[in-house]
Each structure stands twice: as C-alpha cells, then as structure tokens.
Design a protein around this motif. Structure first.
Motif, PDB file in Angstrom:
ATOM      1  N   ARG A  87       0.263  -2.849  -5.042  1.00 42.18           N
ATOM      2  CA  ARG A  87      -0.088  -1.500  -4.603  1.00 42.18           C
ATOM      3  C   ARG A  87      -0.843  -1.583  -3.289  1.00 42.18           C
ATOM      4  NH1 ARG A  87      -3.356   1.421  -9.215  1.00 42.18           N
ATOM      5  NH2 ARG A  87      -3.425   2.985  -7.551  1.00 42.18           N
ATOM      6  N   THR A  88      -0.667  -0.543  -2.473  1.00 42.71           N
ATOM      7  CA  THR A  88      -1.370  -0.478  -1.189  1.00 42.71           C
ATOM      8  C   THR A  88      -2.877  -0.474  -1.414  1.00 42.71           C
ATOM      9  OG1 THR A  88       0.446   0.745  -0.168  1.00 42.71           O
ATOM     10  CG2 THR A  88      -1.711   0.903   0.890  1.00 42.71           C
ATOM     11  N   LEU A 118      -0.452  -3.855   2.553  1.00 44.80           N
ATOM     12  CA  LEU A 118       0.718  -3.264   1.899  1.00 44.80           C
ATOM     13  C   LEU A 118       1.600  -4.368   1.329  1.00 44.80           C
ATOM     14  CD1 LEU A 118       0.639  -1.706   5.120  1.00 44.80           C
ATOM     15  CD2 LEU A 118       1.308   0.001   3.445  1.00 44.80           C
ATOM     16  N   SER A 129       2.809  -9.754   1.923  1.00 42.02           N
ATOM     17  CA  SER A 129       2.087  -8.520   2.227  1.00 42.02           C
ATOM     18  C   SER A 129       1.920  -8.365   3.731  1.00 42.02           C
ATOM     19  CB  SER A 129       0.709  -8.504   1.552  1.00 42.02           C
ATOM     20  OG  SER A 129      -0.132  -9.492   2.116  1.00 42.02           O
ATOM     21  N   ARG A 146       0.478   6.434   5.074  1.00 42.07           N
ATOM     22  CA  ARG A 146       1.850   6.928   5.000  1.00 42.07           C
ATOM     23  C   ARG A 146       2.755   6.182   5.970  1.00 42.07           C
ATOM     24  NH1 ARG A 146       4.948  10.354   7.817  1.00 42.07           N
ATOM     25  NH2 ARG A 146       3.238  10.786   9.264  1.00 42.07           N
ATOM     26  N   GLU A 149       3.301   2.516   4.836  1.00 39.38           N
ATOM     27  CA  GLU A 149       4.249   2.367   3.732  1.00 39.38           C
ATOM     28  C   GLU A 149       5.681   2.621   4.188  1.00 39.38           C
ATOM     29  OE1 GLU A 149       2.584   4.932   0.761  1.00 39.38           O
ATOM     30  OE2 GLU A 149       1.267   3.350  -0.030  1.00 39.38           O
ATOM     31  N   ALA A 152       6.597  -0.603   5.908  1.00 40.59           N
ATOM     32  CA  ALA A 152       6.603  -1.801   5.063  1.00 40.59           C
ATOM     33  C   ALA A 152       7.962  -2.064   4.428  1.00 40.59           C
ATOM     34  CB  ALA A 152       5.530  -1.690   3.979  1.00 40.59           C
ATOM     35  N   ASP A 153       8.672  -1.018   4.024  1.00 40.23           N
ATOM     36  CA  ASP A 153       9.952  -1.211   3.333  1.00 40.23           C
ATOM     37  C   ASP A 153      10.991  -1.903   4.213  1.00 40.23           C
ATOM     38  OD1 ASP A 153       9.041  -0.217   0.953  1.00 40.23           O
ATOM     39  OD2 ASP A 153       9.790   1.820   1.276  1.00 40.23           O
TER      40      ASP A 153
END
Length: 242
Positions: A87-88, A118, A129, A146, A149, A152-153
């Motif tokens: 989790r962030t 992240l 991470s 926001r 995230e 990050a994907d």
C-alpha cells in the motif's frame, strides 16, 4: 506546466524508454521521470525485490540512496512498509513520524522531511517500490499521491519488461556459449576420428582422456611452480639472514 501536463509528459517519456538500453540506464530514467511528474518531489529512487527484501538500485539524486540506506539499516521506513503492506505510504513530517521514529529522525538529519513510497506490482507480483522524497515539510499533498499512483502502474510494467529482457539476453548469451562449446567439442571429436580412424564413441573417449591428462599436467606444473617459489623464498631468507 500544470500537474496534469507534467504527468502526461512524464508518461510519454516513460513509454519512449528504449528497453534495449542497459537495465540501470532504463531504471534511472524511470526514477527521473517520477521525480519530474510527482508534485513536491526533490528526488526519487527505485527499489527492487532481491531475496524477498527491497534494495535500492537507482536514484535520481545522491541523497535518495542515503535515505533508503538508512531505512534498510534501521529496518523501518516508508519503502519497507510499502513493500510489506503493498500500500502507498506517505509522511510529510518525518522528523516527528511515530510509525518510523528512528528512521524519521535520521531522514530529517539528512535534510528530508517528506516521503512517498508506492509499491510496484505486475499481475499481483510485487517487484519493488518507487520511493519519492521532498526536502521540506508538507511537500506532498493528496494530488501528489494520486499522480504517484497513476505513474506507478506503467512504471512497474516498464521495470518488469526491462528485467525480463535482461534475463532473456543472459539466457541467450549462455545458450550461445553452450552451443559454441558443443561445436568445438564436435570439431575435436571429428578431428580425432579422421586422424585415428576411430568411431565417434572411441573418439569421445580419446578426447576425454586427453582432457584428463591435460588437467594432470596443469596440476603438476602448478606444483612445480609452487615448489620453485618456495625454494626462491627460502634462498632470499637465507641471504637476508646472512
């Protein structure tokens, strides 16, 4: 440039990274694009899971590695927590952070007060991470989380693809070497067969015997060399004593 425009530019830069470059170069670019995309970031680093533990591979600034090293040494911090919980993790007052008191004090001493970590996951597998740091307090607002995230994907996919490509390159190099060694062995057997007139099986036995004899000769040479050195050392000692 607005946050949305900066994110769009960084994602475009990320998609344009040539995965044929060396792995470290690819990862360094990803860390730099993250630092550019996330509002309030002064530096970013990528930690990859090695033997079930995160390890910082690249950083966009020297202080990032110092901060991450402090986490690993103390066994606490946002990077470790993000990998553990998947989790962030965010803190904007590290110097007074109750979750990681020892790390928080050390980070503040290093001039870092804000952290955003992240987890990087691909199809449910944790690969590492993305760790982003700000030198001032309250460096990261909700918008930074926001944007982080969202970045990050695709970053995780790029990291996974780069690592997979490197692994495939190493497998190809190993296979090429094995095939080359096999070709050399077959050539040697063929040469023995043509000169002696033996069958392939007999030629293989001859080559194996030659290799064993060669190994014995090399071992004997090393033994003679060591005895010679010992004798020279003794003579030098005798001369010194005189």
């Amino acid at each position: 440039m607005s946050d949305e425009d900066q994110l769009g530019k960084s994602l475009a830069d990320l998609s344009g990274v040539a995965l044929t470059e060396p792995l470290r170069a690819v990862l360094t670019k990803i860390a730099m694009f993250a630092a550019q995309a996330i509002p309030g970031a002064d530096g970013a680093g990528l930690a990859l899971i090695e033997e079930r533990q995160p390890d910082t591979v690249v950083a966009s600034a020297p202080f990032v590695r110092d901060v991450d090293d402090a986490q690993y040494r103390l066994g606490e911090g946002p990077c470790l927590q993000a990998c553990k919980d998947r989790r962030t993790q965010i803190s904007t007052r590290l110097g007074a952070e109750p979750r990681w008191p020892r790390f928080g004090v050390e980070a503040a001493r290093l001039g870092v007060e804000s952290a955003l970590s992240l987890p990087l996951e691909v199809e449910g597998d944790l690969i590492g991470s993305l760790n982003v740091y700000g030198t001032g307090r309250d460096a990261f607002a909700e918008d930074a989380v926001r944007v982080g995230e969202l970045f990050a994907d695709p970053a995780a996919v790029s990291v996974a693809n780069a690592r997979l490509l490197l692994q495939n390159q190493r497998l190809l190099e190993d296979l090429t070497k094995r095939l080359s060694d096999q070709a050399s062995a077959l050539q040697t057997i063929s040469t023995v067969m043509s000169r002696v007139g033996d069958s392939a099986a007999r030629a293989l036995e001859t080559v194996q015997a030659m290799n064993k004899e060669g190994a014995r000769i090399v071992a004997r040479a090393h033994q003679v060399w060591n005895l010679s050195n010992l004798d020279v050392t003794k003579k030098n000692a005798d001369v010194t004593n005189k």
